[in-house]
Structures are given as C-alpha cells and as structure tokens.
Design an enzyme around this catalytic site. Structure first.
Site, PDB file in Angstrom:
ATOM      1  N   ASP A  71      -9.391  -5.222  23.012  1.00  0.00           N
ATOM      2  CA  ASP A  71     -10.561  -4.726  23.742  1.00  0.00           C
ATOM      3  C   ASP A  71     -10.847  -3.282  23.358  1.00  0.00           C
ATOM      4  O   ASP A  71      -9.961  -2.552  22.893  1.00  0.00           O
ATOM      5  CB  ASP A  71     -10.328  -4.823  25.251  1.00  0.00           C
ATOM      6  CG  ASP A  71     -10.220  -6.267  25.724  1.00  0.00           C
ATOM      7  OD1 ASP A  71     -10.838  -7.140  25.077  1.00  0.00           O
ATOM      8  OD2 ASP A  71      -9.524  -6.516  26.722  1.00  0.00           O
TER       9      ASP A  71
ATOM     10  N   CYS B   3       2.087  -5.257   8.838  1.00  0.00           N
ATOM     11  CA  CYS B   3       1.635  -5.434  10.220  1.00  0.00           C
ATOM     12  C   CYS B   3       0.386  -4.599  10.512  1.00  0.00           C
ATOM     13  O   CYS B   3      -0.411  -4.954  11.390  1.00  0.00           O
ATOM     14  CB  CYS B   3       2.729  -5.022  11.204  1.00  0.00           C
ATOM     15  SG  CYS B   3       4.316  -5.845  10.978  1.00  0.00           S
TER      16      CYS B   3
ATOM     17  N   HIS C  62     -11.969  -7.436  17.457  1.00  0.00           N
ATOM     18  CA  HIS C  62     -12.350  -7.451  18.871  1.00  0.00           C
ATOM     19  C   HIS C  62     -11.951  -8.749  19.570  1.00  0.00           C
ATOM     20  O   HIS C  62     -11.974  -8.818  20.809  1.00  0.00           O
ATOM     21  CB  HIS C  62     -13.863  -7.240  19.000  1.00  0.00           C
ATOM     22  CG  HIS C  62     -14.278  -6.610  20.285  1.00  0.00           C
ATOM     23  ND1 HIS C  62     -13.390  -6.178  21.238  1.00  0.00           N
ATOM     24  CD2 HIS C  62     -15.508  -6.335  20.793  1.00  0.00           C
ATOM     25  CE1 HIS C  62     -14.038  -5.667  22.266  1.00  0.00           C
ATOM     26  NE2 HIS C  62     -15.333  -5.755  22.022  1.00  0.00           N
TER      27      HIS C  62
END
Length: 567
Positions: free
Chosen positions: A544, A484, A540
C-alpha cells in the site's frame, strides 16, 4: 580407468558452450580450463576437477548444458586404457559429432543444423557459396543466439549445390541449411544426411549424420511443416483449420508476412493472422516470441471482456488492448534518417521491462535523506584505511545496502514475491540485494547474499570484487540469481529523481540519485546539509502507499543516523 567428467554447480540455468579448449588425447592437469560457457550476460571457464588424458569429448560449441551435464571422458594419468574402448564416437552418443565415412556413390546429401539446444538462433553470416568444395569441419554458417555466437561446421566434405538459408533466418536443431554433392556417397532418397561411423554402407538410408533427424528420417515428406526453403508453397496452405480467436484475428492474410514456414505453421495452430503481428526479428521478420506475445495479449483481452478496436500490428501497436494503432510515419519525408537494428540486449531487456511495466501496477514515492554525517564518517574511514594500506574503499552504496537490509527486516512485505496467480505472497527469510552495475557490455545486476549478516568492510570488499568481475564479463549465472530487492544508483552520473521499474519477481526497487548540498532549517537557522534524493517504486498489489511511505521514511532515518544499524 575412465571417468565421466560433469559440469560443476553453475546455477539452475542452461548455458551455451562457446569454446572447447581441449582435444581428444590431450593430457590435462587439475584446474586446467576445459570448456568456456556463456549464459545471460555472463561467461566462465569450466576447470578440470582432476588430471588425466582426454578420451572423449561429449559436448561441442553451441550445445546447451547445465549443472551435471557430462562434458568429457577422462582417463586417469597412468591408467591402462580399456581394451574394448571404441576408437570413434558411436552412433547413439547424444552429443558426439557423427562423421560420414566410406561412401559408395555420388549423391546429393542434405546438411542440417546440429544439436544447438532447444532455442532458435539467427543466421548472421553465410561463409560458403554455391559451387565451393567443402572439407569436413569447415565452417558453413555463423549463427547467433542469446549473447552467444557460433560457427556451424560441415559434418562431411562435398560440393555446395544449394544454400537454403540466408542472413537473418531463424534456425534450430535439425533445420535444413544446404545440399552437398558428395563424391562417392550413397544415394539419399529423402533428407537423410551422411551415415554414421558404424556400418556406413548399409545404415545410410536409416541413420543420419545428426541426432535430431534420427527420429524423423523422412523429412522430405515433412518439408511443408519444417523450416524448409519453399516459403511460397508454405504460405499458400489453407487456414481453414484455425479456431479460438476473433474473426479479425483468424482471417486469411491478405498481404505478405515476413515469416518462415515454421512460424506460419505456428500461426495457423494458434489461429493468428500474420498481417496483424509486428515482427521483431531481423528486417521485421516475425519470430516465435511475436506469435506468443500476440496470442497472450489477445487471450487476456478476451478474458477481461475487452475488444480490440485497433487493426494495428501486434502487441507493440496495442492489438488486443483496445488501443489506437501505432502511427505509421514516413520520417524520411521530413529529412535525412538512419535506421539501425536494436542490439540483442536491448530487445531482451526491453521485453522484460515492458512486461514488468505493463503487468505490475507501479507506484513511486520520492524522498530525501540527510547523509551529512554518513559521508563524513565514510571519508574518515577511507582515509584511515588508506594509511593502513588495506586496499578497501568504502562507497556510499554499501551503507545504502545495509540500510535497505535493515528496512527489509522492519517491513518484511517488501522482501516478498507474489505468486503467478496473484493469490498468495511468498515471504522470504533471507535478505539478498541486487545492485545494478553499468558495464561496457550493458547493465547487469549481481546479487549480494545475506547482506544483513555482513559488515561494511566485508560488503565493500565483495562489491569491489564483483564490480571487477562484471566489467570483465566474468559474472556467473548464480552471481545474478536470488535477489529480494534491487538498488539502482545514478548518483555518480546525475539526476535528482527518477522512477525505476520493479525488477520482477521482486516487489520493490530503490533508485538513488546524485547527492548535493542544500540549506536545511534546524530550528534556529539554515545549515548546509548533504542531501540524497531517493525514489522507491513498488508493486501496488502487494504494498500500500502508506507502507511505501513508511519504508522510505524509515530508510532515510537509518541513513541519517548510522547508530540505527546496530539497534
């Protein structure tokens, strides 16, 4: 009673058989190693689930196998053999080697690459010469695939009349590699290989020695479309049937392109001018991946409205990206040079890293964590366990893993993957963390499962065991799947900060550098504190900049005060 033995659960990926460790007739015991398989940067031995006598081996070196693939037939110890059991592999056995028998006349017979899976492999060595007398099962060539090499044996004996491949060529299942003169063999009117063990004299024209040819016995007629040696005739074929790309991309090649006939055919199908493609194979040979990458880039440029202003060679030169071509420089003009081939792992990892860097819009945040108290606690615990002789050493990485797991729970967007169409987000309800480990064979990233549910001691013990397996090259495919989030630690080497590349399909990665003592103002005076530099790179499209700052700040606060781990 005979029983078919299958490959146990080794993960979802295919692996290559690199060694068969038993023979037909062997009596084997429970957990005795049967075969050795190798995947991407990991190899393992497959044990026998029960004892018995090996009656038939269904795989051979070079085969691609996965979970559930039959590998051999085992007769339970003490069981009576079946009366109708065949004494040799039948012609329709998918993986059993087929051997020529009882020839009737001298003839030229073609030798093809046996079933080695669906991938192309490199010819690395020719082990015979024209005129050599070859025996059955004698090694002819050595081929190398992804982190695995194997020798291709002769399916029958004979005299080598022609060698149709050379070092550096790409071959695959069914590729024509040699022609033998077989004394006493039935005449071969096309590319038919030696007959199978059943009905050798009558079935010779229709039954070939290798399964891949069974569906296409008339390979002579198909030679211009197959991997045959006549590259001159292949290169001279018309390109009038291509369409779909720009005029510059489909114009006929004006120079020589280093590519096999099968690659030239693939280029024509896609409408690609091979002069525009940079080869990444041995000695600059153009391989299938080069064609696919070139077409993919050109299509992306077309869909985005971009126009290739360059006439450079392929993706590496910015073809289809509107970039200036890569400069062609004769470095030997300036002094002595040496040109060396990139290792296979460099090429593979380089392609993945390049893809991730180009596709993922990276942002990297830098921060520092005060680990003075953490390090004091760690040393205290290690000293205690050394006295108790528990054999467990706690490293800083374990605390970082636990802190990252805590941060992933607080900011679940970092524990996600974006779908292929970049329209949806897959939020994961489990926390598996990959840790980059430097080994003699290269960098590997084993994955530690359910880190949030394990304690410091348990993780320390697991880290020691996995690191040992990694150094010995014994990691399995499942050991490196399901991550992950990734941690890349250079603390034991040096650096203050670096910008790690996101390990897709993950969306973030943490880089850890070397800690050092720094003066920190505590409101009254400067005090020496142990400071750990951290670098957080993230996608991105998903995260953010503000969330990135919150994540790394939270991570630093957990490392500074371990009490937050239990809250």
């Amino acid at each position: 009673m005979s029983k078919q033995i299958q490959i146990p659960d080794i993960g979802s990926d295919e692996v290559t058989v690199t060694e068969v460790m038993v023979n037909v007739g062997d009596t084997i015991s429970v957990d005795q190693s049967i075969i050795n398989v190798e995947g991407d940067k990991a190899s393992m031995e497959v044990p026998a689930p029960e004892a018995g006598v090996v009656k038939e081996i269904l795989v051979k070196v070079g085969d691609k196998v996965s979970t559930g693939t039959p590998m051999l037939v085992l007769e339970a110890a003490g069981a009576a053999p079946a009366a109708d059991e065949p004494t040799a592999p039948v012609a329709d056995a998918p993986t059993a080697p087929v051997v020529a028998t009882a020839p009737t006349a001298s003839a030229i017979v073609e030798v093809n690459v046996p079933d080695i899976g669906g991938d192309e492999v490199n010819v690395t060595e020719i082990m015979v010469a024209v005129g050599d007398t070859i025996t059955e099962e004698q090694s002819l060539i050595t081929v190398e695939g992804d982190k695995a090499s194997m020798e291709v044996p002769a399916p029958f004996g004979g005299v080598v009349k022609e060698i149709l491949v050379k070092s550096g060529d790409k071959v695959s299942t069914g590729s024509l590699i040699m022609r033998f003169e077989v004394l006493g063999a039935a005449p071969a009117e096309s590319a038919s290989a030696p007959a199978s063990t059943s009905a050798p004299q009558t079935a010779a024209p229709a039954t070939t020695a290798q399964a891949p040819q069974a569906a296409a016995p008339d390979t002579t007629a198909q030679a211009p479309q197959a991997a045959a040696p006549d590259t001159t005739a292949q290169a001279a074929q018309s390109n009038n049937n291509v369409s779909g790309l720009s005029q510059e991309q489909v114009e006929a090649s004006t120079g020589y392109a280093h590519a096999t006939p099968v690659i030239r055919r693939l280029a024509r199908e896609f409408g690609v001018n091979l002069d525009k493609v940079k080869g990444t194979g041995r000695k600059g040979r153009i391989v299938k991946e080069d064609i696919e990458a070139y077409v993919k880039t050109a299509v992306k440029a077309y869909e985005s409205g971009a126009t290739a202003q360059a006439t450079g060679n392929g993706v590496a030169n910015g073809a289809g990206l509107g970039l200036l071509p890569w400069p062609k420089v004769d470095f030997s003009k300036f002094g002595e040079i040496e040109e060396v081939e990139l290792s296979r792992i460099n090429k593979i990892s380089g392609a993945n890293l390049h893809r991730n860097w180009v596709i993922i819009p990276h942002v990297t945040h830098f921060d520092k964590a005060d680990i003075t108290d953490l390090e004091a606690f760690r040393k205290e615990q290690n000293a205690l366990r050394e006295k108790q002789k528990l054999g467990v050493k706690i490293t800083p990485v374990v605390f970082i893993m636990k802190a990252v797991a805590k941060a992933l729970e607080a900011y679940p967007r970092f524990n996600s993957s974006i779908t292929e169409d970049a329209q949806r987000l897959i939020l994961k309800k489990y926390i598996n963390i990959g840790v980059a480990v430097d080994t003699p064979n290269g960098l590997v990233v084993p994955v530690f499962k359910n880190v949030n549910k394990k304690g410091i001691i348990e993780l320390s013990r697991e880290l020691m065991e996995v690191s040992k397996k990694a150094r010995e090259g014994k990691l399995t495919a499942s050991d490196m799947q399901g991550g992950c989030f990734t941690i890349s630690s250079l603390g034991g080497i040096g650096t203050t900060h670096f910008a790690p590349i996101v390990n897709a399909p993950e969306v973030a990665i943490l880089g850890v550098s070397k800690s050092s003592m720094e003066p920190v103002w505590n409101g009254k005076e400067f005090a020496p504190r142990l400071i750990l530099p951290m670098s957080l790179s993230f996608d991105h499209r998903v995260i953010d900049g503000a969330d990135g700052a919150r994540f790394i700040s939270y991570l630093g606060s957990v490392l500074a005060d371990l009490r937050r781990l239990v809250m």
